[in-house]
Each structure stands twice: as C-alpha cells, then as structure tokens.
Scaffold this active site. Structure first.
Site, PDB file in Angstrom:
ATOM      1  N   SER A 259      81.652 114.167  84.857  1.00 12.02           N
ATOM      2  CA  SER A 259      81.971 112.803  85.664  1.00 12.02           C
ATOM      3  C   SER A 259      82.240 113.303  87.053  1.00 12.02           C
ATOM      4  CB  SER A 259      83.374 112.455  85.138  1.00 12.02           C
ATOM      5  OG  SER A 259      84.414 113.192  85.479  1.00 12.02           O
ATOM      6  N   LYS A 260      82.292 112.067  88.002  1.00 10.51           N
ATOM      7  CA  LYS A 260      82.444 112.341  88.975  1.00 10.51           C
ATOM      8  C   LYS A 260      83.575 113.217  89.628  1.00 10.51           C
ATOM      9  CE  LYS A 260      84.207 107.707  89.845  1.00 10.51           C
ATOM     10  NZ  LYS A 260      84.034 106.258  90.483  1.00 10.51           N
ATOM     11  N   ARG A 261      84.790 113.055  88.625  1.00 12.82           N
ATOM     12  CA  ARG A 261      85.849 113.797  88.696  1.00 12.82           C
ATOM     13  C   ARG A 261      85.847 115.254  88.524  1.00 12.82           C
ATOM     14  NH1 ARG A 261      87.697 110.148  91.466  1.00 12.82           N
ATOM     15  NH2 ARG A 261      88.026 108.204  90.468  1.00 12.82           N
TER      16      ARG A 261
END
Ligand code: GLU
Length: 506
Positions: A259-261
């Site tokens: 994920s972008k996180r």
C-alpha cells in the site's frame, strides 16, 4: 496474432501507484511485441474521487518510464475522446439500449429506501430476488414509469443480471474462473447524476475502442463477471476481449498487498514520481526523485509477476517486449523487494556511459553550488559509477571531488600519523609531487612509490595519508586516478590543510 489493441485505463484519483506502472508496462509490452497499439484512457467517471493534477501526473510518469502510449488521452487517435467524462452522451445511449433490450431497468429507489432495506437485512443486495419487490421499471407499470421519467424523478439504470447462470471466464493468467449469476448484484450502470459507472463505461469503451486484451490488476477479477454479462447484453460476446488479471504486488515485509502507506512506513518509493498531496500523509517520494534510472524501475517492475523462464535478469525495453508473454505471468503475488530494485539500479548505472551519467548527475552537483567542466564531471562519474546505487549517492559518496571534506577518518589517522614527526616525513613527498611536470596517474604513482622506498616506508603507511588527506575517507576510487583528476595545485592545497587537521587529532 490479430491486430492487438490494449489499453491502460487509470482513474485520476491521485498519484499513480507503482502497480499501475506494472499494468501499463505489461500492456505496453504486449502491444510492442506484436506491433499493436497501446492506448491511454482516463477513467474519470467517479467525480467524487477526481483529483486535479492526477491526469498530468499519469502522463508524465508514463513518459519518464518510457511506457509511452501510441494512442489515447493527450496522444491522439481515431477512437477518442479518450477521457470518459468527455464521452458522457455515448454511455447514456448505451444505458438506454440496455433498458430497451430488456437487460437493464430503471430503478427509482431513493437512498433512504435502500438504506432502510440494508438496515432490515444486512445481507441485502439489489439482485434477481430483491428487484421483484423494489421500486423499478420491472415492478411498476409502464405508465407509471413513463410518468416518473417525465416528471424528472431521479433514477438509475441497473443491469438485470440473469437468474441461475454460470458466468465463465477463460482468464489468460488464472485459467477458468466461474461466477454464479445468482450471487451477483444488479449493478448500477448509469448513476443519478447521468454519469456511467466504471462497469458500463469500461465495457462500452473497450468495445468501441476495439480492445483485444484487457490486462489489469487482480482486484478487477470479480467485476469481470458483470463485464461478461454486459458484453452478452449488448450482443458483443463474440468480440469480447481476452482477460488477463495480474497477481497482487505484496508488501516487502509481512502479509498483504503493498500500500502507499508502506512507502512512508519503510522509507521506500512506491510511486514512480513524487507527489505533493494536500497534507504530508498524502505526499510521496517517487522512484525518480529517490534517484532511480527509469530503465531500472521498468526492469524491476517487469519481474513483479512475470519472468522469462531463463537466468537473464537485465532486459532493455526491446528485449522485454521480445521475451514477454502473457502466459508467463504468474498467479501468485509478487513481493515488492526494494533491495532488488536497488540492485537493478546499480547494474544500470554501471552499464551507463560517462556521457549519460554526467547528464543525470550534473543537476545534482550543481544543486550543491558547483559547476564542473564536462570533462571533469565525466571523469568523476566514471570513477564513481561502481561505488553508487542511486544517483544521489554520486554526491553523498563523492562530494570531496568538488569541495573540502568536512569530517575525516580520524581513527585511521590516529594510527598512521604522529604529531611529532609525520609532517617532516611527508613534506618531501609533497615537494616531489610538485616537481612532476606531467601530473598523470602513472607519474603520480611512480613518484609515490619512489618516495615510499627511499624513505623506507611501506605503502600501507603512505596511501592512507594521501587518501584520507585528499578525501577524508578510506573508501573511494583509485587514489592516483583521483589525484590526476584533482590536479597538482589542488592536491597540494588539500594535503597541507590535511596535515594541520591530522596534527590536531594525533
Ligand atoms: N479505471 C480502472 C482502474 O483505475 C481500470 C480497471 C481496468 O483496467 O478495467 O484501475
């Protein structure tokens, strides 16, 4: 192969995740392999998720990566417009056709009514069963439907999913996939605001743009059941594109999808280019800004879910296109291993010419306030290219080529330098070097060797003094090469400064 037409169809909802680059790449490679067409279509029908700047970002990222469309939004072509919000009227007509041919229906249920239905039954679905008791053109009389439409009552158009059918997909990656139509809901095709949903717009456009292969992320596999039903509903099943659903890209550590996180959490890029969002949590560093060569990123991403079945790892874009085949795409998720990406980058840097590297490294050096000549810069990158992983490392590891070091390897100097004598031993070396008429690497080396022997020293006593004196560190390119590049006067100045610093720590 027939005339291949593939598309990359991102939604401009923010920066393009690296998974999007992989999807674009595989589409591009298939088209390139067979001399087909690679189309960019912007799927912006969900106005609530529209983010300004995202479309430009996508186009810039594709250019940077060298995954350049041959047709599509901002690339032209005969099947435009290529931005779905510019095609509203088309979808409207097709939604109406669905109603006319009995595969769709008007639904007038208000959001409150649907909420109430969900409250009463949390498994509620608008489907082949429930549609028989809801507020739609299947249950209302024709006159009543007409009256509602005439009075401008809000409505959506839904797909009438047939009862009791098996929907079969022959996926090029996943093989046979079957869905039971009774488990599918009657998805909205045309929304209350007159916009189509993703499903309708996607299928209509794939058909109108003569798409032959749909290559996209695994998360779209469940939607494909509805898409197949839509092709049937329009009578287009014979021309349906072939589907290939790409495996997930997994987190570098632990379970689940990248994920972008994860990028922020692990300090690694998961976007091609940096993106400045509305707040720091929505801002990301890209592969470009982290100092990757786009060819290394592409080579790395090509292997996220595909492999050629040979030992070869380094592939140019042309070689990728040649070796690529949809059949060799794997089913299981691919772990996003940034160390591998760094390794690819290192390989690309080592294989690059000095001229190419100087082009990329010049702005990095200039940002630090230095304007080296082209010849100096090329020699510098030539000496450093085996000692870096990412482009900014040229500066981080080699700033001493342009300015005095700020800190130096004191531990080594304490071992090799005596405040009460070393200066007297080494001063003649500086004088002998000064006397060289041609300050090239071989001459400098001969001079240093002559001095070492005459003084009864060992190389291991002399080289660290020169190396740390000139650069501050024991790491770096061959010392005589560096000396030749720095030049006589600069070496002399640096060594004198170094002797003063060395006296202070010994
Ligand atoms: N607009 C969809 C996306 O954002 C496209 C999926 C597809 O390729 O059909 O990924």
């Amino acid at each position: 192969m027939e005339n291949i037409r593939v598309r990359f169809a991102p939604s401009p909802t923010g920066a393009l995740h690296i998974g999007g680059i992989r999807t674009a790449l595989y589409n591009y490679l298939l088209a390139k392999k067979y001399g087909g067409t690679f189309i960019l279509r912007i799927e912006d029908t969900d106005q609530t998720r529209f983010v300004p700047g995202a479309e430009d970002y996508i186009i810039e990222a594709l250019h940077w990566a060298g995954i350049v469309p041959t047709e599509g939004q901002s690339f032209g072509g005969e099947y435009g417009p290529y931005r779905q919000s510019d095609r509203k009227a088309i979808y409207h007509d097709y939604a109406k056709k669905l109603v006319e041919n009995g595969h769709g229906y008007y639904a007038f249920d208000t959001p409150e009514e649907l909420d109430a239905a969900r409250q009463a039954d949390d498994t509620f679905k608008y489907d082949y069963k429930s549609r028989a008791r809801l507020n739609n053109s299947l249950t209302l009389s024709a006159a009543e439907v007409q009256q509602r439409l005439d009075s401008g009552a809000p409505y959506v158009i839904r797909l009438k999913v047939p009862e009791g059918e098996t929907v079969h997909i022959q996926d090029l990656v996943r093989g046979d996939v079957n869905f039971q139509s009774n488990e599918l809901d009657d998805k909205v095709m045309l929304k209350g605001d007159g916009m189509p949903t993703y499903h309708l717009a996607n299928v209509v456009d794939d058909r109108l743009m003569k798409i032959t292969h749909v290559i996209r992320g695994e998360e779209w596999l469940p939607s494909t059941a509805h898409h197949v039903l839509l092709y049937r509903a329009f009578g287009w099943e014979a021309e349906m594109p072939r589907f290939a659903h790409l495996p997930l890209i997994l987190k570098p550590d632990g379970k689940g999808k990248l994920s972008k996180r994860d990028g922020t959490r692990l300090g690694i890029p998961v976007f091609p280019l940096s993106w400045i969002g509305e707040n720091p949590e929505d801002s990301f560093v890209g592969f470009r800004e982290a100092g990757f060569d786009p060819r290394a990123m592409v080579n790395f991403m090509a292997f996220m879910g595909w492999n050629p079945g040979t030992e070869q790892e380094i592939f140019s874009m042309d070689e990728l296109a040649e070796a690529f085949s949809v059949e060799k795409i794997g089913k299981s998720g691919a772990r996003f291993d940034i160390e591998k990406a760094r390794w690819f980058n290192q390989q690309y840097i080592m294989a690059s010419s000095e001229e190419e590297l100087a082009k990329t490294v010049r702005p990095i050096v200039e940002a630090q306030g230095h304007q080296p000549t082209e010849a100096y810069l090329r020699s510098f990158v030539g000496m450093m290219k085996e000692r870096v992983v990412l482009f900014p490392d040229f500066w981080t590891n080699g700033a001493y080529f342009f300015e005095d070091f700020a800190v130096f390897d004191e531990a080594t100097i304490r071992k090799k330098w005596k405040a009460d004598g070393s200066r007297a031993v080494f001063t003649p070396l500086l004088e002998q070097l000064d006397a060289l008429s041609d300050y090239n690497a071989a001459a400098v080396q001969a001079c240093v060797e002559g001095f070492t022997n005459a003084a009864g020293l060992k190389f291991g006593d002399v080289l660290p003094i020169l190396r740390v004196g000139l650069t501050g560190t024991m790491k770096g390119p061959a010392v005589f090469d560096m000396m030749a590049l720095l030049g006589k006067a600069e070496c002399r100045r640096r060594m004198e400064r170094a002797f003063d610093l060395f006296d202070q720590v010994s």
